[in-house]
Write a protein that holds these residues in place. Structure first.
Motif, mmCIF file in Angstrom:
data_model
loop_
_atom_site.group_PDB
_atom_site.id
_atom_site.type_symbol
_atom_site.label_atom_id
_atom_site.label_comp_id
_atom_site.label_asym_id
_atom_site.label_seq_id
_atom_site.Cartn_x
_atom_site.Cartn_y
_atom_site.Cartn_z
ATOM 1 N N ARG A 111 -5.701 -23.204 -19.297
ATOM 2 C CA ARG A 111 -5.494 -22.101 -20.244
ATOM 3 C C ARG A 111 -4.873 -20.905 -19.531
ATOM 4 O O ARG A 111 -3.896 -20.318 -19.992
ATOM 5 N N GLU A 112 -5.450 -20.551 -18.398
ATOM 6 C CA GLU A 112 -4.984 -19.343 -17.690
ATOM 7 C C GLU A 112 -3.568 -19.513 -17.173
ATOM 8 O O GLU A 112 -2.826 -18.527 -17.076
ATOM 9 N N LEU A 113 -3.174 -20.735 -16.835
ATOM 10 C CA LEU A 113 -1.840 -20.970 -16.278
ATOM 11 C C LEU A 113 -0.846 -21.427 -17.344
ATOM 12 O O LEU A 113 0.312 -21.699 -17.029
ATOM 13 N N GLY A 114 -1.293 -21.545 -18.593
ATOM 14 C CA GLY A 114 -0.387 -21.976 -19.670
ATOM 15 C C GLY A 114 0.008 -23.435 -19.562
ATOM 16 O O GLY A 114 1.092 -23.829 -20.000
ATOM 17 N N VAL A 115 -0.852 -24.242 -18.972
ATOM 18 C CA VAL A 115 -0.566 -25.675 -18.821
ATOM 19 C C VAL A 115 -1.102 -26.422 -20.048
ATOM 20 O O VAL A 115 -2.281 -26.275 -20.396
ATOM 21 N N PRO A 116 -0.275 -27.223 -20.715
ATOM 22 C CA PRO A 116 -0.765 -27.990 -21.865
ATOM 23 C C PRO A 116 -1.736 -29.094 -21.438
ATOM 24 O O PRO A 116 -1.669 -29.579 -20.305
ATOM 25 N N VAL A 117 -2.609 -29.474 -22.374
ATOM 26 C CA VAL A 117 -3.652 -30.464 -22.085
ATOM 27 C C VAL A 117 -3.611 -31.566 -23.146
ATOM 28 O O VAL A 117 -3.525 -31.270 -24.339
ATOM 29 N N ILE A 118 -3.676 -32.798 -22.683
ATOM 30 C CA ILE A 118 -3.851 -33.927 -23.599
ATOM 31 C C ILE A 118 -5.310 -34.353 -23.504
ATOM 32 O O ILE A 118 -5.802 -34.673 -22.414
ATOM 33 N N VAL A 119 -6.006 -34.307 -24.649
ATOM 34 C CA VAL A 119 -7.444 -34.588 -24.689
ATOM 35 C C VAL A 119 -7.673 -35.896 -25.446
ATOM 36 O O VAL A 119 -7.306 -36.005 -26.622
ATOM 37 N N VAL A 120 -8.274 -36.864 -24.765
ATOM 38 C CA VAL A 120 -8.571 -38.154 -25.413
ATOM 39 C C VAL A 120 -9.890 -38.018 -26.162
ATOM 40 O O VAL A 120 -10.922 -37.657 -25.581
ATOM 41 N N ASP A 121 -9.840 -38.312 -27.461
ATOM 42 C CA ASP A 121 -11.048 -38.204 -28.297
ATOM 43 C C ASP A 121 -12.095 -39.232 -27.903
ATOM 44 O O ASP A 121 -11.779 -40.309 -27.398
ATOM 45 N N ARG A 122 -13.344 -38.899 -28.205
ATOM 46 C CA ARG A 122 -14.467 -39.795 -27.904
ATOM 47 C C ARG A 122 -14.494 -40.993 -28.855
ATOM 48 O O ARG A 122 -14.136 -40.861 -30.019
ATOM 49 N N PRO A 123 -15.006 -42.104 -28.360
ATOM 50 C CA PRO A 123 -15.295 -43.201 -29.296
ATOM 51 C C PRO A 123 -16.498 -42.814 -30.154
ATOM 52 O O PRO A 123 -17.326 -41.996 -29.728
ATOM 53 N N PRO A 124 -16.608 -43.397 -31.363
ATOM 54 C CA PRO A 124 -17.764 -43.056 -32.197
ATOM 55 C C PRO A 124 -19.046 -43.671 -31.645
ATOM 56 O O PRO A 124 -19.003 -44.664 -30.913
ATOM 57 N N LEU A 125 -20.169 -43.094 -32.021
ATOM 58 C CA LEU A 125 -21.458 -43.691 -31.685
ATOM 59 C C LEU A 125 -21.660 -44.939 -32.544
ATOM 60 O O LEU A 125 -21.098 -45.036 -33.635
ATOM 61 N N PRO A 126 -22.474 -45.874 -32.077
ATOM 62 C CA PRO A 126 -22.726 -47.060 -32.912
ATOM 63 C C PRO A 126 -23.403 -46.663 -34.221
ATOM 64 O O PRO A 126 -24.173 -45.697 -34.256
ATOM 65 N N ALA A 127 -23.095 -47.429 -35.283
ATOM 66 C CA ALA A 127 -23.608 -47.092 -36.610
ATOM 67 C C ALA A 127 -24.999 -47.685 -36.814
ATOM 68 O O ALA A 127 -25.254 -48.384 -37.787
ATOM 69 N N GLY A 128 -25.911 -47.417 -35.894
ATOM 70 C CA GLY A 128 -27.252 -47.987 -36.028
ATOM 71 C C GLY A 128 -28.222 -47.046 -36.709
ATOM 72 O O GLY A 128 -29.339 -47.433 -37.059
ATOM 73 N N GLY A 129 -27.805 -45.800 -36.879
ATOM 74 C CA GLY A 129 -28.671 -44.836 -37.541
ATOM 75 C C GLY A 129 -29.703 -44.198 -36.638
ATOM 76 O O GLY A 129 -30.568 -43.447 -37.119
ATOM 77 N N ALA A 130 -29.643 -44.456 -35.336
ATOM 78 C CA ALA A 130 -30.607 -43.824 -34.420
ATOM 79 C C ALA A 130 -30.318 -42.321 -34.359
ATOM 80 O O ALA A 130 -29.169 -41.899 -34.493
ATOM 81 N N PRO A 131 -31.366 -41.513 -34.136
ATOM 82 C CA PRO A 131 -31.130 -40.072 -34.045
ATOM 83 C C PRO A 131 -30.275 -39.716 -32.832
ATOM 84 O O PRO A 131 -30.266 -40.434 -31.836
ATOM 85 N N VAL A 132 -29.570 -38.587 -32.970
ATOM 86 C CA VAL A 132 -28.687 -38.115 -31.896
ATOM 87 C C VAL A 132 -29.069 -36.677 -31.578
ATOM 88 O O VAL A 132 -29.215 -35.854 -32.493
ATOM 89 N N VAL A 133 -29.241 -36.360 -30.304
ATOM 90 C CA VAL A 133 -29.432 -34.970 -29.886
ATOM 91 C C VAL A 133 -28.358 -34.631 -28.863
ATOM 92 O O VAL A 133 -27.744 -35.525 -28.267
ATOM 93 N N THR A 134 -28.141 -33.333 -28.660
ATOM 94 C CA THR A 134 -27.066 -32.919 -27.750
ATOM 95 C C THR A 134 -27.589 -32.229 -26.496
ATOM 96 O O THR A 134 -26.791 -31.924 -25.609
ATOM 97 N N THR A 135 -28.892 -31.969 -26.443
ATOM 98 C CA THR A 135 -29.415 -31.276 -25.261
ATOM 99 C C THR A 135 -30.612 -32.034 -24.682
ATOM 100 O O THR A 135 -31.316 -32.766 -25.402
ATOM 101 N N VAL A 136 -30.838 -31.774 -23.403
ATOM 102 C CA VAL A 136 -31.977 -32.397 -22.718
ATOM 103 C C VAL A 136 -33.287 -31.881 -23.323
ATOM 104 O O VAL A 136 -34.253 -32.656 -23.482
ATOM 105 N N ASP A 137 -33.332 -30.614 -23.691
ATOM 106 C CA ASP A 137 -34.552 -30.062 -24.305
ATOM 107 C C ASP A 137 -34.886 -30.793 -25.605
ATOM 108 O O ASP A 137 -36.053 -31.103 -25.876
ATOM 109 N N ASP A 138 -33.865 -31.066 -26.409
ATOM 110 C CA ASP A 138 -34.127 -31.774 -27.669
ATOM 111 C C ASP A 138 -34.547 -33.219 -27.413
ATOM 112 O O ASP A 138 -35.350 -33.778 -28.174
ATOM 113 N N ALA A 139 -34.014 -33.814 -26.362
ATOM 114 C CA ALA A 139 -34.447 -35.171 -26.015
ATOM 115 C C ALA A 139 -35.912 -35.156 -25.565
ATOM 116 O O ALA A 139 -36.688 -36.047 -25.922
ATOM 117 N N MET A 140 -36.282 -34.129 -24.809
ATOM 118 C CA MET A 140 -37.689 -33.999 -24.386
ATOM 119 C C MET A 140 -38.587 -33.833 -25.608
ATOM 120 O O MET A 140 -39.673 -34.425 -25.681
#
Ligand code: NAP
Length: 243
Positions: free
Chosen positions: A208-237
């Motif tokens: 960003r600071e140097l004005g360099v473009p970025v190609i970002v590869v999107d994530r694969p989806p999570l499996p459709a098993g319906g298991a809960p998803v959290v984004t932080t270690v605290d929520d996993a705890m």
């Protein structure tokens, strides 16, 4: 005791193993694929190597009397996440996905999102900083019109792009160092997976600071098993405590 298997290979998995080990009533085992030659090991009991597919994992869950399964693998470890969903369902074991948030473009960023590594490779030109992990480099082997600075923890296996320099390094990386690296190698474009997390985010700020473009590869989806998803270690705890 409640036996917990943490599928790891990430900083979040290590943090969770450390926190959960201090919790009374929990017995923790961490699992690593064994891809990295000198891995940063989680605290406590660790097993290394594949299970032998979803069926092998189901057997492991049964044979080791695992009560709870936490999939804290990297966001791009889609096969392992799918096996976790299938094995947990077959074994009747509760599953949680711990998945850190992806990166979000900020003002001044010039990002192009693509769905896959081959899509990132298509039409690449100029001097490229390639940070897609050792296993992702082969997708760029056929790119003729570009020079690559390839950064990975361990040496990538062939095939590799012909015009390249390999930089072996493990994060976290500091912003000042990333800016120097981009400047020193006169980088025209950065290619990264949307891994998320603070350890490897500085390259995006440097771009960003140097004005360099970025190609970002999107994530694969999570499996459709319906298991809960959290984004932080605290929520996993919190999930572990609540079970
Ligand atoms: P993947 O493609 O989803 O999984 C391929 C196979 O590797 C799985 O079927 C499994 O073998 C084995 N495996 C993966 N994670 C494992 C774990 N935690 N414990 C035991 N076996 C595991 O995985 P990947 O993308 O190669 O990633 C491998 C490891 O590196 C993961 O632990 C991941 O968290 C870490 N990692 C990946 C990336 C990335 O960009 N992909 C980046 C940083 C760290 P079996 O079928 O034999 O059970």
């Amino acid at each position: 005791m409640t036996r917990v298997l943490i599928l790891g290979g990430t900083a979040e998995a290590r943090s969770l193993a450390r926190l959960a080990a201090g919790e009374r009533g929990l017995d923790i085992v961490s699992s690593l694929a064994g891809r990295v030659r000198a891995p940063v090991l989680p605290e406590g009991e660790v097993r290394v190597g594949g299970f032998g597919g979803a069926e092998g994992l189901r057997e492991y869950l049964r044979d080791n009397a695992i009560d709870l399964l936490v999939d804290a693998t990297h966001p791009f470890a889609a096969v392992m996440s799918a096996h976790a969903a299938a094995a947990a369902a077959a074994a009747g074991v509760a599953l949680l996905h711990l998945r850190r948030p992806g990166w979000v473009a900020a003002q001044g960023d010039s990002w192009t999102r693509v769905p896959s590594l081959p899509a990132a490779a298509a039409g690449l030109r100029g001097r490229v900083f390639l940070t897609v992990g050792r296993q992702g480099v082969a997708a760029f082997a056929g790119v003729a019109g570009a020079w690559f600075l390839i950064r990975a923890i361990d040496p990538p296996d062939p095939p590799l792009p012909a015009a390249r320099e390999i930089l072996l390094a493990r994060g976290p990386f500091a912003l000042a160092d990333e800016i120097s690296l981009l400047r020193e190698h006169r980088i025209d474009v950065l290619v990264t997976k949307d891994s998320g997390g603070p350890d490897t985010e500085a390259k995006l700020i440097a771009a960003r600071e140097l004005g360099v473009p970025v190609i970002v590869v999107d994530r694969p989806p999570l499996p459709a098993g319906g298991a809960p998803v959290v984004t932080t270690v605290d929520d996993a705890m919190a999930w572990l405590r609540g079970r």
